[in-house]
Design an enzyme around this catalytic site. Structure first.
Site, PDB file in Angstrom:
ATOM      1  N   LYS A  86       9.687  -9.288  31.638  1.00 51.09           N
ATOM      2  CA  LYS A  86      10.262  -8.786  32.950  1.00 51.09           C
ATOM      3  C   LYS A  86      11.707  -8.016  32.293  1.00 51.09           C
ATOM      4  O   LYS A  86      12.016  -7.061  33.000  1.00 51.09           O
ATOM      5  CB  LYS A  86      10.737  -9.796  33.690  1.00 51.09           C
ATOM      6  CG  LYS A  86       9.503 -10.114  34.484  1.00 51.09           C
ATOM      7  CD  LYS A  86       9.906 -11.428  35.663  1.00 51.09           C
ATOM      8  CE  LYS A  86       8.907 -11.745  36.676  1.00 51.09           C
ATOM      9  NZ  LYS A  86       7.544 -12.128  36.158  1.00 51.09           N
ATOM     10  N   GLU A 108      19.556 -12.354  37.247  1.00 53.89           N
ATOM     11  CA  GLU A 108      19.256 -11.172  38.054  1.00 53.89           C
ATOM     12  C   GLU A 108      20.026 -11.449  39.350  1.00 53.89           C
ATOM     13  O   GLU A 108      20.078 -12.609  40.023  1.00 53.89           O
ATOM     14  CB  GLU A 108      17.747 -10.814  38.180  1.00 53.89           C
ATOM     15  CG  GLU A 108      17.702  -9.689  38.789  1.00 53.89           C
ATOM     16  CD  GLU A 108      16.182  -9.226  38.779  1.00 53.89           C
ATOM     17  OE1 GLU A 108      15.660  -8.398  38.056  1.00 53.89           O
ATOM     18  OE2 GLU A 108      15.338  -9.867  39.734  1.00 53.89           O
ATOM     19  N   ARG A 126      -2.941  -4.894  37.194  1.00 55.35           N
ATOM     20  CA  ARG A 126      -4.327  -5.315  37.791  1.00 55.35           C
ATOM     21  C   ARG A 126      -4.484  -4.870  39.160  1.00 55.35           C
ATOM     22  O   ARG A 126      -3.799  -4.570  39.892  1.00 55.35           O
ATOM     23  CB  ARG A 126      -4.491  -6.748  37.567  1.00 55.35           C
ATOM     24  CG  ARG A 126      -3.276  -7.576  38.187  1.00 55.35           C
ATOM     25  CD  ARG A 126      -3.398  -9.177  37.918  1.00 55.35           C
ATOM     26  NE  ARG A 126      -2.374 -10.007  38.416  1.00 55.35           N
ATOM     27  CZ  ARG A 126      -1.955  -9.924  39.635  1.00 55.35           C
ATOM     28  NH1 ARG A 126      -2.848  -9.505  40.672  1.00 55.35           N
ATOM     29  NH2 ARG A 126      -1.062 -10.617  40.075  1.00 55.35           N
TER      30      ARG A 126
END
Length: 445
Positions: free
Chosen positions: A116, A200, A293
């Site tokens: 991430k 974050e 995906r």
């Protein structure tokens, strides 16, 4: 076109991929665990191979067994579906080094977006909006508290190697940060083998909006509309719809352009999703993660855009052009997906069991992608998802009306089932208004 395809997955997604493969004349090969031998996807494949016991580490995540199955059946390509090995860069490389076609993005793109922090940094460099946060792992509590002080509380504490809503916690002050940091770090080490943590900004009221992308064989990246995914429990999606009721044409243009930049930044090929958080107060959005995906919720995009995304995946993997004109994509109507899970409809606790009754709804604008039939058993070894109920209509109101009727007609007995929750949701004024956020389910409970 690919001539033979091994589907390295199970349940509804394996069945769904097999359906498209057979429609295209592609020989479909299933792999299954001992526990799944009686499921429909095994019977519907042209050939099936047992790859191990119920434990997914010994079957669906058993790389050696899956490659042996591909070799013994003469498979030309492998489609990983979602979950299991679908975002495993090493598996993708191994498949290709074995001389097989990988139906998915390149291993380098998977690896780049799997972390991430690295993904955030790549997106920021590409001009994709990212929320204020750390640009490197918070190595210890001192670093985490310093980062949080700079960002401002509340903050989200996230596992850098996590995904699918796992490995996350919210801290509203330094004491909360200390507790969440240790909790998330331990969880990340246990689940992902990587305890890296990022800090974050946390948005108390936020919507979860994502964009479907498709990296074409000729190198172009196409954005195929957005999906709203804000109906969640414990950061796990329950309902998805397209188009998002929160997105107007101008905001949509910004979303799609950012998603294309995200794909181009990692030379993306095949299907993927750029997930974002949308602040409804300001219409600002921020990159969350990229799922490298096919998504669980891909059917709503298929119904709105008239595209079979699995077929397009196979075409990209084979080096073929898409069946649609990327310059002439147009949304038509509205679609909603409900995830039918074997779980308690109040507390959302899994409740596996033998299925004594299974009767699917039908009719105009109703599609069911299911992994089970009556007589099958939902076991404790895998995800609780039993089926996806997807409805479509000329507009959101018609789609909701069809969803209500379909939920009422869907009969499941044996395992616990969350259908009653959807009956409640589809009468909820906040959901019906379209003005809802990720805390909707919490408010309902």
């Amino acid at each position: 076109m690919i001539e033979s395809l091994l589907v390295a997955n199970r349940g509804e997604i394996a069945r769904r991929i097999i359906r498209t493969a057979k429609r295209l004349g592609v020989r479909a090969i299933a792999v299954h665990s001992e526990a799944d031998a009686d499921l429909p996807f095994v019977a519907e494949a042209d050939e099936a191979v047992c790859v191990g016991p119920a434990n997914p580490a010994l079957s669906y995540r058993n790389v050696e067994a899956i490659l042996d199955a591909a070799k013994s059946t003469g498979a030309q390509a492998i489609h990983p579906g979602y979950g299991f090995l679908s975002e495993n860069a090493d598996f993708a490389r191994t498949v290709e080094s074995s001389g097989l076609i990988w139906v998915g993005p390149g291993a380098d793109a998977i690896a780049a977006m799997g972390d991430k922090i690295n993904a955030r940094n790549l997106m920021a460099a590409a001009g994709v909006p990212v929320a204020p946060g750390t640009t490197e792992p918070a190595a210890d509590l001192t670093a985490a508290t310093a980062a949080a002080a700079g960002i401002g509380y509340p903050v989200m504490v996230k596992a850098a190697a996590g995904g699918g809503g796992m490995g996350m916690g919210v801290a509203t002050d330094e004491a909360g940060l200390r507790a969440e940091y240790d909790k998330v770090r331990a969880f990340a080490e246990r689940m992902f083998g990587d305890g890296s943590v990022l800090i974050e900004r946390y948005f108390p009221r936020v919507r979860h909006v994502e964009v479907q992308i498709l990296g074409l064989a000729d190198g172009r990246v196409v954005a195929i509309g957005e999906r709203e995914c804000s109906v969640q429990r414990r950061n796990q999606k329950l309902v998805e719809e397209s188009p998002s009721p929160a997105v107007d044409p101008q905001l949509r243009e910004r979303f799609l352009a950012a998603a294309v930049r995200a794909g181009e930044a990692v030379n993306y090929r095949n299907a993927g999703t750029v997930e974002c958080l949308l602040d409804p107060a300001t219409n600002e959005f921020f990159f969350l993660e990229m799922n490298t995906r096919l998504q669980v919720e891909h059917p709503v995009t298929e119904l709105v855009y008239g595209i079979d995304l699995v077929a397009e995946q196979l075409r990209v993997a084979a080096g073929l052009a898409p069946t649609f004109d990327p310059a002439a994509l147009a949304a038509r109507g509205h679609a909603i997906e409900l995830r039918i899970n074997a779980e308690d409809p109040k507390r959302f606790i899994p409740g596996p069991g033998a299925i004594s009754t299974w009767s699917e709804p039908a009719g105009e604008g109703v599609r069911v992608d299911s992994g089970y039939v009556a007589g099958n058993t939902v076991t404790q070894f895998y995800d609780s998802l039993m089926a996806k109920l997807i409805v479509s209509g000329a507009d959101r109101a018609e789609a909701i009306a069809r969803a209500k009727a379909a939920v009422a007609a869907f009969e499941v007995a044996g395992p616990k089932c969350n259908l009653p929750f959807f009956a409640e949701l589809l009468e909820n004024p906040e959901f019906l208004s379209g003005d809802y956020d990720t805390a909707l389910v919490t408010r309902m409970r």
